[in-house]
Design a protein around this motif. Sequence first.
Motif, PDB file in Angstrom:
ATOM      1  N   GLY A   1       1.079  -1.121  -0.261  1.00 19.00           N
ATOM      2  CA  GLY A   1       0.495  -0.277   0.146  1.00 19.00           C
ATOM      3  C   GLY A   1       1.189   1.375   0.284  1.00 19.00           C
ATOM      4  N   GLN A   2       0.029   2.232  -0.318  1.00 24.51           N
ATOM      5  CA  GLN A   2       0.540   4.010  -0.577  1.00 24.51           C
ATOM      6  C   GLN A   2       0.911   4.375   0.992  1.00 24.51           C
ATOM      7  OE1 GLN A   2      -1.074   5.715  -3.790  1.00 24.51           O
ATOM      8  NE2 GLN A   2      -0.055   4.930  -5.502  1.00 24.51           N
ATOM      9  N   ASN A   3       2.348   4.822   0.794  1.00 28.17           N
ATOM     10  CA  ASN A   3       2.215   6.335   2.923  1.00 28.17           C
ATOM     11  C   ASN A   3       1.841   4.690   3.831  1.00 28.17           C
ATOM     12  OD1 ASN A   3       3.644   8.211   0.915  1.00 28.17           O
ATOM     13  ND2 ASN A   3       0.697   8.036   0.683  1.00 28.17           N
ATOM     14  N   VAL A   4       2.417   3.347   3.848  1.00 29.77           N
ATOM     15  CA  VAL A   4       1.727   2.245   4.840  1.00 29.77           C
ATOM     16  C   VAL A   4       2.987   3.058   5.479  1.00 29.77           C
ATOM     17  CG1 VAL A   4       2.061   0.099   5.811  1.00 29.77           C
ATOM     18  CG2 VAL A   4       1.188   0.464   3.082  1.00 29.77           C
ATOM     19  N   VAL A   5       2.384   3.410   6.951  1.00 32.53           N
ATOM     20  CA  VAL A   5       2.798   3.265   8.598  1.00 32.53           C
ATOM     21  C   VAL A   5       2.633   2.204   9.222  1.00 32.53           C
ATOM     22  CG1 VAL A   5       2.556   4.519  10.834  1.00 32.53           C
ATOM     23  CG2 VAL A   5       3.015   6.096   8.073  1.00 32.53           C
ATOM     24  N   GLY A   6       3.731   1.267   9.465  1.00 33.22           N
ATOM     25  CA  GLY A   6       3.499   0.157  10.715  1.00 33.22           C
ATOM     26  C   GLY A   6       1.934   0.695  12.046  1.00 33.22           C
ATOM     27  N   ASN A   7       1.766  -0.298  11.771  1.00 30.30           N
ATOM     28  CA  ASN A   7       0.553  -0.486  12.997  1.00 30.30           C
ATOM     29  C   ASN A   7       0.071  -2.195  12.797  1.00 30.30           C
ATOM     30  OD1 ASN A   7      -1.336  -1.560  10.679  1.00 30.30           O
ATOM     31  ND2 ASN A   7      -1.005   0.431  10.284  1.00 30.30           N
ATOM     32  N   ALA A   8      -1.234  -2.234  14.441  1.00 29.41           N
ATOM     33  CA  ALA A   8      -1.069  -3.792  15.064  1.00 29.41           C
ATOM     34  C   ALA A   8      -1.921  -5.037  13.514  1.00 29.41           C
ATOM     35  CB  ALA A   8      -1.616  -3.889  15.979  1.00 29.41           C
ATOM     36  N   GLY A   9      -1.683  -3.689  12.146  1.00 29.08           N
ATOM     37  CA  GLY A   9      -2.801  -4.705  10.882  1.00 29.08           C
ATOM     38  C   GLY A   9      -2.140  -4.770   9.965  1.00 29.08           C
ATOM     39  N   THR A  10      -0.337  -4.848  10.279  1.00 26.62           N
ATOM     40  CA  THR A  10       0.746  -5.103   9.357  1.00 26.62           C
ATOM     41  C   THR A  10       1.595  -5.966  10.421  1.00 26.62           C
ATOM     42  OG1 THR A  10       0.823  -2.620   8.639  1.00 26.62           O
ATOM     43  CG2 THR A  10       2.840  -4.095   7.579  1.00 26.62           C
ATOM     44  N   HIS A  11       1.622  -7.354   8.983  1.00 29.05           N
ATOM     45  CA  HIS A  11       2.185  -8.335   9.539  1.00 29.05           C
ATOM     46  C   HIS A  11       3.992  -8.714   8.676  1.00 29.05           C
ATOM     47  CE1 HIS A  11       2.558 -12.926  10.737  1.00 29.05           C
ATOM     48  NE2 HIS A  11       3.093 -12.216  11.449  1.00 29.05           N
ATOM     49  N   LEU A  12       4.704  -8.042   9.977  1.00 27.11           N
ATOM     50  CA  LEU A  12       5.773  -8.806   8.727  1.00 27.11           C
ATOM     51  C   LEU A  12       6.550  -9.458   8.845  1.00 27.11           C
ATOM     52  CD1 LEU A  12       7.928  -5.191   9.046  1.00 27.11           C
ATOM     53  CD2 LEU A  12       5.925  -6.162   7.008  1.00 27.11           C
ATOM     54  N   ILE A  13       7.329 -11.016   8.022  1.00 30.17           N
ATOM     55  CA  ILE A  13       7.343 -11.863   8.454  1.00 30.17           C
ATOM     56  C   ILE A  13       8.606 -12.283   7.684  1.00 30.17           C
ATOM     57  CG2 ILE A  13       6.658 -14.779   8.277  1.00 30.17           C
ATOM     58  CD1 ILE A  13       4.050 -14.219   7.694  1.00 30.17           C
ATOM     59  N   VAL A  14       9.690 -12.719   8.547  1.00 27.27           N
ATOM     60  CA  VAL A  14      11.627 -12.153   7.691  1.00 27.27           C
ATOM     61  C   VAL A  14      11.270 -14.108   8.274  1.00 27.27           C
ATOM     62  CG1 VAL A  14      11.236 -10.357   8.652  1.00 27.27           C
ATOM     63  CG2 VAL A  14      12.529 -11.836  10.334  1.00 27.27           C
ATOM     64  N   SER A  15      13.238 -14.137   7.609  1.00 26.11           N
ATOM     65  CA  SER A  15      14.259 -15.442   7.741  1.00 26.11           C
ATOM     66  C   SER A  15      14.876 -15.561   8.220  1.00 26.11           C
ATOM     67  CB  SER A  15      14.701 -15.679   6.477  1.00 26.11           C
ATOM     68  OG  SER A  15      15.269 -14.994   6.142  1.00 26.11           O
ATOM     69  N   LEU A  16      15.424 -13.840   9.417  1.00 24.35           N
ATOM     70  CA  LEU A  16      16.222 -14.839  10.577  1.00 24.35           C
ATOM     71  C   LEU A  16      15.856 -13.953  11.538  1.00 24.35           C
ATOM     72  CD1 LEU A  16      18.407 -12.350   7.424  1.00 24.35           C
ATOM     73  CD2 LEU A  16      19.107 -14.922   8.154  1.00 24.35           C
ATOM     74  N   GLY A  17      15.858 -14.295  12.904  1.00 20.90           N
ATOM     75  CA  GLY A  17      15.563 -14.403  14.346  1.00 20.90           C
ATOM     76  C   GLY A  17      16.308 -12.702  14.515  1.00 20.90           C
ATOM     77  N   ALA A  18      17.425 -11.871  14.217  1.00 22.33           N
ATOM     78  CA  ALA A  18      18.474 -11.460  13.990  1.00 22.33           C
ATOM     79  C   ALA A  18      17.682 -10.421  14.104  1.00 22.33           C
ATOM     80  CB  ALA A  18      19.502 -11.240  13.468  1.00 22.33           C
ATOM     81  N   ILE A  19      16.873 -10.248  12.933  1.00 21.60           N
ATOM     82  CA  ILE A  19      15.547  -8.624  12.493  1.00 21.60           C
ATOM     83  C   ILE A  19      14.927  -8.866  13.678  1.00 21.60           C
ATOM     84  CG2 ILE A  19      14.336  -7.961  10.876  1.00 21.60           C
ATOM     85  CD1 ILE A  19      15.484  -9.394   8.382  1.00 21.60           C
ATOM     86  N   ARG A  20      14.174  -9.849  13.817  1.00 18.53           N
ATOM     87  CA  ARG A  20      13.437  -9.258  15.161  1.00 18.53           C
ATOM     88  C   ARG A  20      14.310  -8.928  16.810  1.00 18.53           C
ATOM     89  NH1 ARG A  20      10.180 -14.532  17.073  1.00 18.53           N
ATOM     90  NH2 ARG A  20      12.061 -15.287  17.340  1.00 18.53           N
ATOM     91  N   LYS A  21      15.152  -9.456  16.818  1.00 13.33           N
ATOM     92  CA  LYS A  21      16.267  -8.548  18.039  1.00 13.33           C
ATOM     93  C   LYS A  21      16.098  -6.972  18.048  1.00 13.33           C
ATOM     94  CE  LYS A  21      18.223 -13.074  19.356  1.00 13.33           C
ATOM     95  NZ  LYS A  21      19.309 -13.536  19.787  1.00 13.33           N
ATOM     96  N   LEU A  22      17.172  -6.995  16.914  1.00 10.93           N
ATOM     97  CA  LEU A  22      17.004  -4.940  16.015  1.00 10.93           C
ATOM     98  C   LEU A  22      15.674  -4.931  16.610  1.00 10.93           C
ATOM     99  CD1 LEU A  22      19.320  -5.942  13.006  1.00 10.93           C
ATOM    100  CD2 LEU A  22      19.890  -4.842  15.273  1.00 10.93           C
ATOM    101  N   GLN A  23      14.470  -4.976  15.754  1.00 10.33           N
ATOM    102  CA  GLN A  23      13.400  -4.613  16.337  1.00 10.33           C
ATOM    103  C   GLN A  23      12.590  -3.982  17.877  1.00 10.33           C
ATOM    104  OE1 GLN A  23       9.393  -5.737  16.053  1.00 10.33           O
ATOM    105  NE2 GLN A  23       8.640  -5.095  15.180  1.00 10.33           N
TER     106      GLN A  23
END
Length: 251
Positions: free
Chosen positions: A63-85
Amino acid sequence: MNILKTHTCPTAQADTFLVYWTNSLLRPKGVLKVRIRAHIEDRHIAAELAAMQHLLEDKEVIGQNVVGNAGTHLIVSLGAIRKLQRRQSDKDHLASYANFLTTRFAGCQLSVDKDTRWFDGFQIDGVEDLLVSGPRREQVLINGLGEVSVTQHVLERFADRVLADNTPDRTAQLAWKRLTDLASDRSVREVFRHSPWTGAKYCQQGKQEGRYFLNPKRNLVMVVTDNPREGKRLVTTYPATSQFHEIRIAA
């Protein structure tokens, strides 16, 4: 719910990675060939972070101009990314690459999934090349000045002052949008702080005094510094006092 799922795979080149992505969970949508030019450790993590930011902000795949919210789910392959967040990582050299996850997209859900079956057998036709020279900080537009970068610390302090009555989850969703709205408002103008000691204090510390921009509707001052290494950067926000005055523009 908006979804972005990524998975990073190495290639024969130590600085280049394939990042598979989808926004549907049903089938892969594309592949990015990401080259990290910076000589850093954990380049595979930097590659997935850079790919995510590119997909979210440049390609706008959810979507355009999306800002992070509870309705957005990011799924990654590296656990280090979750730790960084979550600010639980000891990989300080990657913090700037994850800046978008702790500012504009701080309110997103983020989980880890290492399963590769969702893109097994995917035919790579049009691979998009992404060359990454370094980290890319999130920026807001300040009326009358232009774009300035924003750190997680500044955004959190802003949220504490302006959004103190909200729950933590709600605050994470609103902080970025509220800051961008206040900064870009047409009423924002540059002001100066009248204090005989301010300039001397900064000189003693070997620093240059920042510039002050006032949103008179919310009585909020935004302080911006500028140096060759970091560029224009929003360093703090706070309520204005009687010390701040209009800067007269020469006719």
